[in-house]
Design a protein around this motif. Structure first.
Motif, PDB file in Angstrom:
ATOM      1  N   SER A 171      -4.027   1.910   4.324  1.00  0.00           N
ATOM      2  CA  SER A 171      -2.764   1.791   5.053  1.00  0.00           C
ATOM      3  C   SER A 171      -2.915   2.287   6.489  1.00  0.00           C
ATOM      4  CB  SER A 171      -1.674   2.594   4.336  1.00  0.00           C
ATOM      5  OG  SER A 171      -0.454   2.518   5.025  1.00  0.00           O
ATOM      6  N   TYR A 184      -7.197   7.493  -5.898  1.00  0.00           N
ATOM      7  CA  TYR A 184      -6.610   6.193  -5.541  1.00  0.00           C
ATOM      8  C   TYR A 184      -5.619   6.349  -4.385  1.00  0.00           C
ATOM      9  CZ  TYR A 184      -3.795   2.000  -5.642  1.00  0.00           C
ATOM     10  OH  TYR A 184      -3.129   0.871  -5.264  1.00  0.00           O
ATOM     11  N   LYS A 185      -4.825   7.408  -4.441  1.00  0.00           N
ATOM     12  CA  LYS A 185      -3.864   7.647  -3.372  1.00  0.00           C
ATOM     13  C   LYS A 185      -4.578   7.808  -2.038  1.00  0.00           C
ATOM     14  CE  LYS A 185      -0.598  11.033  -1.611  1.00  0.00           C
ATOM     15  NZ  LYS A 185      -0.177  12.443  -1.672  1.00  0.00           N
ATOM     16  N   SER A 238       2.246   1.805  -3.361  1.00  0.00           N
ATOM     17  CA  SER A 238       1.184   2.309  -4.231  1.00  0.00           C
ATOM     18  C   SER A 238       0.963   3.802  -4.025  1.00  0.00           C
ATOM     19  CB  SER A 238      -0.123   1.555  -3.968  1.00  0.00           C
ATOM     20  OG  SER A 238      -0.011   0.195  -4.329  1.00  0.00           O
ATOM     21  N   VAL A 239       1.015   4.237  -2.787  1.00  0.00           N
ATOM     22  CA  VAL A 239       0.839   5.657  -2.477  1.00  0.00           C
ATOM     23  C   VAL A 239       1.980   6.472  -3.090  1.00  0.00           C
ATOM     24  CG1 VAL A 239       0.896   7.372  -0.616  1.00  0.00           C
ATOM     25  CG2 VAL A 239      -0.511   5.324  -0.382  1.00  0.00           C
ATOM     26  N   TYR A 259      -7.489   6.612  -1.215  1.00  0.00           N
ATOM     27  CA  TYR A 259      -8.035   5.299  -0.845  1.00  0.00           C
ATOM     28  C   TYR A 259      -6.949   4.409  -0.245  1.00  0.00           C
ATOM     29  CZ  TYR A 259      -9.923   0.576  -1.550  1.00  0.00           C
ATOM     30  OH  TYR A 259     -10.328  -0.728  -1.378  1.00  0.00           O
ATOM     31  N   ALA A 260      -5.779   4.377  -0.908  1.00  0.00           N
ATOM     32  CA  ALA A 260      -4.671   3.538  -0.429  1.00  0.00           C
ATOM     33  C   ALA A 260      -4.160   4.040   0.917  1.00  0.00           C
ATOM     34  CB  ALA A 260      -3.546   3.522  -1.459  1.00  0.00           C
ATOM     35  N   LEU A 265       0.827  -1.210   0.000  1.00  0.00           N
ATOM     36  CA  LEU A 265       0.000   0.000   0.000  1.00  0.00           C
ATOM     37  C   LEU A 265       0.859   1.257   0.000  1.00  0.00           C
ATOM     38  CD1 LEU A 265      -2.829  -1.001   2.497  1.00  0.00           C
ATOM     39  CD2 LEU A 265      -3.104  -0.475   0.073  1.00  0.00           C
TER      40      LEU A 265
END
Length: 303
Positions: free
Chosen positions: A261, A253-254, A58-59, A256-257, A55
């Motif tokens: 996290s 998306y950031k 991903s961020v 959400y991730a 995660l």
């Protein structure tokens, strides 16, 4: 006295071990309370550690796409504004050519003089920079792409394309806005629309006089150049829209991730504070009971 200590050894040893365990838990809870995190290292997340790492990666990746998109969007906005100024130049040229079509020598001289100034303005617009980089030079962002020193001299032509003013390359800038998406947004100064603008401006600027036929042909080319330049501006607008849409998706998306996290790594500080109070009370009670056991001896027992 010795017999009493031997008799209480097992109990006191267990109480010491329990107290040390509670003390360890308190230290862990205090760290959680101050940091707001379950653990200060990945080892503390157990089997969920890899998920946390994924995660966070991903961020970071999403942020890199957002940063790249933001920079590209700023460049596109600068380019869009410059092209808008080019259309203003063409609109002004057409207006003056129309005025000169009456045959007035004064209007003819005026449009020739204006075209010379407009040619310089076009050169300046195509040498527009953003963040120290030339935006219309293709991949050669560190060198001014347009040089009018030789281009503006000599007779011009309304029918023969001439990009001799251009010193950049043919690389079209693009930006990666997602793992599977890149947006092309680059426009080079030798674009056919810009070349048409430069061609008609050079023809008018290098003329000593303009016949009605010359003015008519120049008006036709200026009209074509205006349409084509407007199309370039529309293309830039579409690119900006695509970049901004992609950036918004990455931002969502950031967020959400980051939420996922945080759910995996964060603690409820209020709950931790309450637990700390309970554990501290237990530890105090344990040490009190342990103190009483360790202070016992045979003499005090027989009293």
């Amino acid at each position: 006295m010795v017999a009493m200590r031997v008799a209480t050894f097992a109990q006191s040893n267990k109480m010491i071990a329990d107290a040390l365990r509670v003390q360890s838990v308190i230290a862990e809870k205090q760290t959680q309370e101050s940091s707001g995190l379950i653990s200060t290292d990945y080892g503390g997340y157990g089997s969920g550690a890899q998920h946390v790492v994924n995660l966070q990666v991903s961020v970071t990746r999403a942020q890199s796409y957002i940063d790249a998109a933001t920079l590209a969007d700023s460049k596109v906005q600068v380019m869009y504004s410059a092209v808008g100024s080019m259309t203003d130049i063409l609109t002004q040229l057409r207006s003056q050519l129309s005025a000169a079509s009456t045959g007035s020598s004064t209007e003819t001289s005026s449009v020739i003089s204006s075209a010379q100034q407009m040619l310089e303005q076009m050169g300046s617009l195509m040498n527009t920079q953003y963040d120290g980089q030339y935006v219309f030079g293709g991949g050669k962002t560190d060198t001014a792409p347009v040089d009018l020193s030789s281009f503006s001299s000599g007779a011009g032509s309304l029918t023969t394309a001439d990009t001799s003013y251009y010193g950049g390359d043919d690389e079209i800038a693009s930006v990666r806005v997602a793992a599977d998406q890149a947006v092309s947004y680059g426009v080079t100064a030798d674009n056919s629309a810009f070349e048409e603008v430069m061609r008609v401006l050079k023809f008018v600027a290098s003329s000593t006089s303009l016949s009605s036929s010359d003015i008519s042909s120049a008006l036709d080319l200026a009209g074509t150049a205006l349409d084509d330049t407007a199309a370039v501006q529309a293309k830039l607008s579409n690119a900006a829209s695509s970049i901004e849409t992609a950036s918004a998706r990455q931002t969502d998306y950031k967020s959400y991730a980051e939420t996922l996290s945080s759910d995996l790594t964060s603690v409820d500080v209020a709950a931790i504070t309450a637990q700390l109070s309970t554990y501290e009370s237990q530890l105090t009670a344990s040490y009190s009971a342990l103190g009483k056991i360790l202070s016992m001896n045979l003499a005090s027992y027989l009293k």
